[in-house]
Design a protein around this motif. Structure first.
Motif, mmCIF file in Angstrom:
data_model
loop_
_atom_site.group_PDB
_atom_site.id
_atom_site.type_symbol
_atom_site.label_atom_id
_atom_site.label_comp_id
_atom_site.label_asym_id
_atom_site.label_seq_id
_atom_site.Cartn_x
_atom_site.Cartn_y
_atom_site.Cartn_z
ATOM 1 N N THR A 1 0.842 -1.207 0.000
ATOM 2 C CA THR A 1 0.000 0.000 0.000
ATOM 3 C C THR A 1 0.871 1.250 0.000
ATOM 4 O O THR A 1 0.631 2.202 -0.743
ATOM 5 N N GLU A 2 1.903 1.227 0.826
ATOM 6 C CA GLU A 2 2.810 2.374 0.927
ATOM 7 C C GLU A 2 3.557 2.585 -0.393
ATOM 8 O O GLU A 2 3.709 3.716 -0.866
ATOM 9 N N PHE A 3 4.008 1.485 -0.999
ATOM 10 C CA PHE A 3 4.676 1.587 -2.302
ATOM 11 C C PHE A 3 3.755 2.253 -3.323
ATOM 12 O O PHE A 3 4.173 3.138 -4.075
ATOM 13 N N PHE A 4 2.493 1.828 -3.349
ATOM 14 C CA PHE A 4 1.565 2.373 -4.332
ATOM 15 C C PHE A 4 1.384 3.882 -4.113
ATOM 16 O O PHE A 4 1.327 4.660 -5.064
ATOM 17 N N LYS A 5 1.350 4.299 -2.855
ATOM 18 C CA LYS A 5 1.231 5.734 -2.541
ATOM 19 C C LYS A 5 2.380 6.514 -3.171
ATOM 20 O O LYS A 5 2.173 7.536 -3.846
ATOM 21 N N TYR A 6 3.605 6.040 -2.958
ATOM 22 C CA TYR A 6 4.775 6.779 -3.471
ATOM 23 C C TYR A 6 4.905 6.643 -4.985
ATOM 24 O O TYR A 6 5.353 7.578 -5.657
ATOM 25 N N ALA A 7 4.502 5.503 -5.534
ATOM 26 C CA ALA A 7 4.542 5.331 -6.992
ATOM 27 C C ALA A 7 3.583 6.302 -7.671
ATOM 28 O O ALA A 7 3.939 6.966 -8.658
ATOM 29 N N VAL A 8 2.356 6.411 -7.150
ATOM 30 C CA VAL A 8 1.356 7.322 -7.726
ATOM 31 C C VAL A 8 1.848 8.762 -7.651
ATOM 32 O O VAL A 8 1.781 9.515 -8.632
ATOM 33 N N ASN A 9 2.364 9.157 -6.497
ATOM 34 C CA ASN A 9 2.880 10.520 -6.347
ATOM 35 C C ASN A 9 4.012 10.801 -7.323
ATOM 36 O O ASN A 9 4.072 11.865 -7.942
ATOM 37 N N THR A 10 4.910 9.834 -7.476
ATOM 38 C CA THR A 10 6.051 10.000 -8.392
ATOM 39 C C THR A 10 5.569 10.164 -9.832
ATOM 40 O O THR A 10 6.051 11.027 -10.571
ATOM 41 N N ILE A 11 4.598 9.338 -10.231
ATOM 42 C CA ILE A 11 4.062 9.413 -11.595
ATOM 43 C C ILE A 11 3.376 10.756 -11.832
ATOM 44 O O ILE A 11 3.610 11.428 -12.843
ATOM 45 N N LEU A 12 2.532 11.179 -10.895
ATOM 46 C CA LEU A 12 1.795 12.431 -11.062
ATOM 47 C C LEU A 12 2.745 13.625 -11.145
ATOM 48 O O LEU A 12 2.503 14.583 -11.888
ATOM 49 N N PHE A 13 3.855 13.553 -10.409
ATOM 50 C CA PHE A 13 4.847 14.631 -10.468
ATOM 51 C C PHE A 13 5.626 14.578 -11.780
ATOM 52 O O PHE A 13 5.722 15.576 -12.504
ATOM 53 N N ASP B 1 4.893 22.809 -7.826
ATOM 54 C CA ASP B 1 4.742 23.475 -6.517
ATOM 55 C C ASP B 1 3.813 22.724 -5.573
ATOM 56 O O ASP B 1 3.781 23.005 -4.374
ATOM 57 N N ASP B 2 3.037 21.779 -6.123
ATOM 58 C CA ASP B 2 2.109 21.010 -5.284
ATOM 59 C C ASP B 2 2.802 19.873 -4.525
ATOM 60 O O ASP B 2 2.163 19.144 -3.785
ATOM 61 N N PHE B 3 4.104 19.699 -4.735
ATOM 62 C CA PHE B 3 4.823 18.571 -4.137
ATOM 63 C C PHE B 3 5.933 19.060 -3.210
ATOM 64 O O PHE B 3 6.477 20.136 -3.399
ATOM 65 N N HIS B 4 6.237 18.232 -2.230
ATOM 66 C CA HIS B 4 7.385 18.509 -1.368
ATOM 67 C C HIS B 4 8.204 17.235 -1.219
ATOM 68 O O HIS B 4 7.712 16.122 -1.440
ATOM 69 N N MET B 5 9.466 17.391 -0.846
ATOM 70 C CA MET B 5 10.384 16.250 -0.778
ATOM 71 C C MET B 5 10.356 15.592 0.595
ATOM 72 O O MET B 5 10.334 16.279 1.618
ATOM 73 N N TYR C 1 12.762 5.058 1.599
ATOM 74 C CA TYR C 1 13.519 3.989 0.939
ATOM 75 C C TYR C 1 14.976 4.404 0.689
ATOM 76 O O TYR C 1 15.595 3.995 -0.295
ATOM 77 N N GLY C 2 15.519 5.266 1.564
ATOM 78 C CA GLY C 2 16.907 5.677 1.401
ATOM 79 C C GLY C 2 17.133 6.646 0.262
ATOM 80 O O GLY C 2 18.253 6.798 -0.223
ATOM 81 N N GLN C 3 16.080 7.329 -0.172
ATOM 82 C CA GLN C 3 16.230 8.314 -1.245
ATOM 83 C C GLN C 3 15.170 9.401 -1.061
ATOM 84 O O GLN C 3 14.280 9.282 -0.219
ATOM 85 N N THR C 4 15.264 10.443 -1.863
ATOM 86 C CA THR C 4 14.272 11.521 -1.812
ATOM 87 C C THR C 4 13.130 11.205 -2.759
ATOM 88 O O THR C 4 13.356 10.847 -3.918
ATOM 89 N N VAL C 5 11.899 11.296 -2.261
ATOM 90 C CA VAL C 5 10.729 11.128 -3.122
ATOM 91 C C VAL C 5 9.824 12.343 -2.950
ATOM 92 O O VAL C 5 9.888 13.037 -1.934
ATOM 93 N N LEU D 1 -4.138 19.265 -0.617
ATOM 94 C CA LEU D 1 -4.974 18.587 0.382
ATOM 95 C C LEU D 1 -6.057 17.720 -0.245
ATOM 96 O O LEU D 1 -6.304 16.596 0.199
ATOM 97 N N ALA D 2 -6.697 18.220 -1.295
ATOM 98 C CA ALA D 2 -7.766 17.451 -1.942
ATOM 99 C C ALA D 2 -7.218 16.167 -2.540
ATOM 100 O O ALA D 2 -7.810 15.088 -2.408
ATOM 101 N N LEU D 3 -6.058 16.256 -3.206
ATOM 102 C CA LEU D 3 -5.439 15.071 -3.801
ATOM 103 C C LEU D 3 -4.992 14.099 -2.715
ATOM 104 O O LEU D 3 -5.190 12.882 -2.826
ATOM 105 N N GLU D 4 -4.406 14.627 -1.654
ATOM 106 C CA GLU D 4 -3.943 13.793 -0.542
ATOM 107 C C GLU D 4 -5.110 13.007 0.065
ATOM 108 O O GLU D 4 -5.003 11.804 0.310
#
Length: 209
Positions: A23-35, A43-47, A51-55, A61-64
Motif C-alpha cells: 500500500t505504501e509503495f503504491f502511494k509513493y509510486a502514484v505521487n512520483t508518476i503524477l509529479f 509546486d504542489d509537491f514537497h520532498m 527507501y533511502g532516497q528523496t521522493v 490537500l484534496a489530492l492527498e
C-alpha cells in the motif's frame, strides 16, 4: 559465566506487514508518476526521505485526501486477496483520450511445489532496494515517454476478484481507459516482492508515430 547471545532470527513478513508495504509503495509510486508526468504542478509537491532516497509527495490537500481514501480500500482488499491489479490512467482533460496506463499486477508469492523446505524470509532491506529501483525507473521514463503538452487528469482503476467487497458509493464500474492497440507501446518495469506479494509493473503509452 555470561550467557551467550543468539542472533535474532529474522521473521517472515506477515500478510498485514506485506499489505502495508505494498500500500505504501503504491502511494509513493502514484505521487512520483503524477509529479514526473506533470499532471499536477511542481509546486504542489514537497520532498520526503523514503527507501533511502528523496521522493516527492503531494501537498495538495484534496489530492492527498483522495489518495488516502483509495489506499485505505486497497489495503483492505490486499488483506483479503480481493485485488489483482491497480492501474493509474492519465487522460487528456479536453478529449478524454487515454494517454498512459501505469499497470501494477498483484500476485501472491507461491511456495516451491514439492519442497518441504521453507525459503528463508526476505530481508526488508532487499524489499526496499527493489522498491527503490522501481521508483527510480519511473523517474527515468521521462527520457522516452512522449511529452504531454496538454492538460491531463488521472483515474485509478482497481481490478478485483468476484468475492471482493466493493463499497458501491465509492467505486463504480468504469471504462478500462485502454489505449488503442495500434497506437500503444508498452514498457515493462521492474518488480518487487515480499514473502507474501509480488508486484509486476509496466507502462503503456499512446504513440502517434
Amino acid at each position: 559465566m555470561a550467557p551467550t547471545k543468539q542472533a535474532p532470527t529474522r521473521q517472515a513478513i506477515t500478510l498485514k506487514g506485506s499489505t502495508n508495504l505494498v500500500t505504501e509503495f503504491f502511494k509513493y509510486a502514484v505521487n512520483t508518476i503524477l509529479f514526473q508526468r506533470g499532471v499536477y504542478p511542481e509546486d504542489d509537491f514537497h520532498m520526503v526521505k523514503k527507501y533511502g532516497q528523496t521522493v516527492l509527495v503531494t501537498q495538495d490537500l484534496a489530492l492527498e485526501n483522495y489518495l488516502d481514501k483509495i489506499l485505505k480500500q486497497v489495503n483492505k482488499w490486499l488483506l483479503t486477496g480481493g485485488v489483482t491489479q491497480l492501474v493509474l490512467a492519465i487522460i487528456s482533460k479536453d478529449t478524454r483520450t487515454p494517454l498512459e496506463r501505469w499497470v501494477f499486477d498483484i500476485n501472491l508469492v507461491e511456495q516451491p511445489a514439492g519442497s518441504s523446505e521453507v525459503p528463508p524470509p526476505k530481508p526488508e532491506s532487499e524489499i526496499q532496494a527493489e522498491i527503490r529501483y522501481i521508483l527510480k525507473q519511473i523517474v527515468s521514463t521521462v527520457t522516452f515517454l512522449p511529452i504531454m503538452d496538454e492538460p491531463t487528469v488521472f483515474n485509478i482503476l482497481a481490478y478485483t476478484s468476484e468475492s471482493a467487497d466493493i463499497p458501491a458509493d465509492e467505486w463504480v464500474d468504469t471504462d478500462p481507459l485502454a489505449i488503442e492497440a495500434s497506437k500503444s507501446q508498452q514498457v515493462k518495469l521492474r518488480s518487487f516482492s515480499t514473502d507474501v506479494h509480488r508486484i509486476e509493473a509496466m507502462v503503456a503509452y499512446r504513440y502517434d508515430g
